[in-house]
Design an enzyme around this catalytic site. Structure first.
Site, PDB file in Angstrom:
ATOM      1  N   SER A  43       0.822  -1.206   0.000  1.00 43.44           N
ATOM      2  CA  SER A  43       0.000   0.000   0.000  1.00 43.44           C
ATOM      3  C   SER A  43       0.855   1.254   0.000  1.00 43.44           C
ATOM      4  O   SER A  43       0.344   2.359  -0.211  1.00 43.44           O
ATOM      5  CB  SER A  43      -0.929   0.007   1.227  1.00 43.44           C
ATOM      6  OG  SER A  43      -0.217  -0.293   2.414  1.00 43.44           O
ATOM      7  N   GLU A 179      -8.805  -9.812   4.635  1.00 41.39           N
ATOM      8  CA  GLU A 179      -9.189  -8.445   4.259  1.00 41.39           C
ATOM      9  C   GLU A 179     -10.551  -8.409   3.582  1.00 41.39           C
ATOM     10  O   GLU A 179     -10.806  -9.142   2.614  1.00 41.39           O
ATOM     11  CB  GLU A 179      -8.135  -7.828   3.329  1.00 41.39           C
ATOM     12  CG  GLU A 179      -8.447  -6.396   2.924  1.00 41.39           C
ATOM     13  CD  GLU A 179      -7.302  -5.698   2.225  1.00 41.39           C
ATOM     14  OE1 GLU A 179      -7.467  -4.514   1.850  1.00 41.39           O
ATOM     15  OE2 GLU A 179      -6.247  -6.319   2.042  1.00 41.39           O
TER      16      GLU A 179
END
Length: 263
Positions: A43, A179
């Site tokens: 990320s 997730e």
């Protein structure tokens, strides 16, 4: 903390706290907190480099951020993401990619999905590299999964995620990140595994949680996924600090004598 401590915490019922970290200054701050471990996530491509997704994260980028975090993290356990396609080549290249992240300062690597990765995970673990798995919303597969969307909502997809979780545990993963999956699915997986689960957008029943550093501090208000809670209004506080500095410069209030050197 080390990879074996993840098992101990699950067995004792102690929740595991994880925060993403991408730079030295943030690592220095987090080193003085009680957070259990740091994730140098791919990320970084979005949070630190402004890309729209994680697909543009590269191995040199991840090594760069891992080295920076390792310099400031003290004794925190560091997990680094293996970026897009870095573990989908020949076995030799895949192992070299993992080796690069470990030698950059990580104690473990994380990779997405079980499909096509089981042989590599076993080899890495047997070679001394702890591996964390990642199921559910796996952004490196976003074009296959249909973008940023909750996974495991159908019986078929939920069954597949459960089966993949078992396969990752059997392959030797010391933990599993879940997730953006339904709460009940995350709970079922957590209860069925002996290795701990870390959730993000997976409800409170996982063995631990992870959030992006900038998200939990309220530094990234343009992106507001449902699972993020602001624990600090950081953006406003930073802006207020900057404006106070600007006002002091313009008014002559900074610098004062104490900020000056004598002859």
């Amino acid at each position: 903390m080390n990879s074996l401590d993840f098992y101990r915490k699950k067995q004792s019922g102690e929740k595991i706290s994880m925060i993403t970290c991408y730079d030295y200054t943030s690592a220095r701050i987090l080193a003085d907190t009680s957070v259990d471990c740091l994730l140098v996530g791919d990320s970084a491509a979005m949070t630190m480099h402004g890309h729209k997704d994680t697909l543009l994260a590269t191995l040199p980028m991840m090594c760069f951020h891992t080295k920076a975090v390792a310099r400031g993290a003290g004794d925190k356990f560091i997990i680094s993401d293996m970026p897009f396609l870095s573990y989908r080549k020949s076995l030799s290249k895949n192992v070299s990619a993992a080796q690069s992240l470990i030698q950059a300062g990580a104690q473990a690597v994380k990779l997405e999905s079980a499909q096509g990765n089981i042989k590599l995970i076993k080899h890495l673990v047997e070679s001394g590299i702890p591996v964390m798995g990642h199921l559910g919303l796996t952004l490196q597969l976003m074009h296959v999964q249909g973008g940023f969307k909750v996974q495991g909502k159908t019986q078929e997809s939920a069954t597949r995620i459960k089966e993949d979780a078992e396969r990752l545990q059997e392959a030797g993963c010391f933990g599993l990140l879940l997730e953006c999956i339904p709460r009940q699915l995350a709970k079922d997986i957590t209860q069925s595994l002996s290795i701990p689960t870390i959730g993000i957008g997976a409800g409170p029943d996982t063995d631990g949680q992870v959030l992006v550093f900038q998200d939990l501090l309220g530094l990234n208000k343009d992106l507001k996924p449902k699972f993020v809670k602001l624990f600090l209004n950081g953006e406003e506080q930073v802006k207020n600090g900057v404006e106070a500095y600007v006002d002091a410069v313009k008014s002559g209030g900074f610098p004062h004598d104490e900020h000056c050197y004598g002859n």
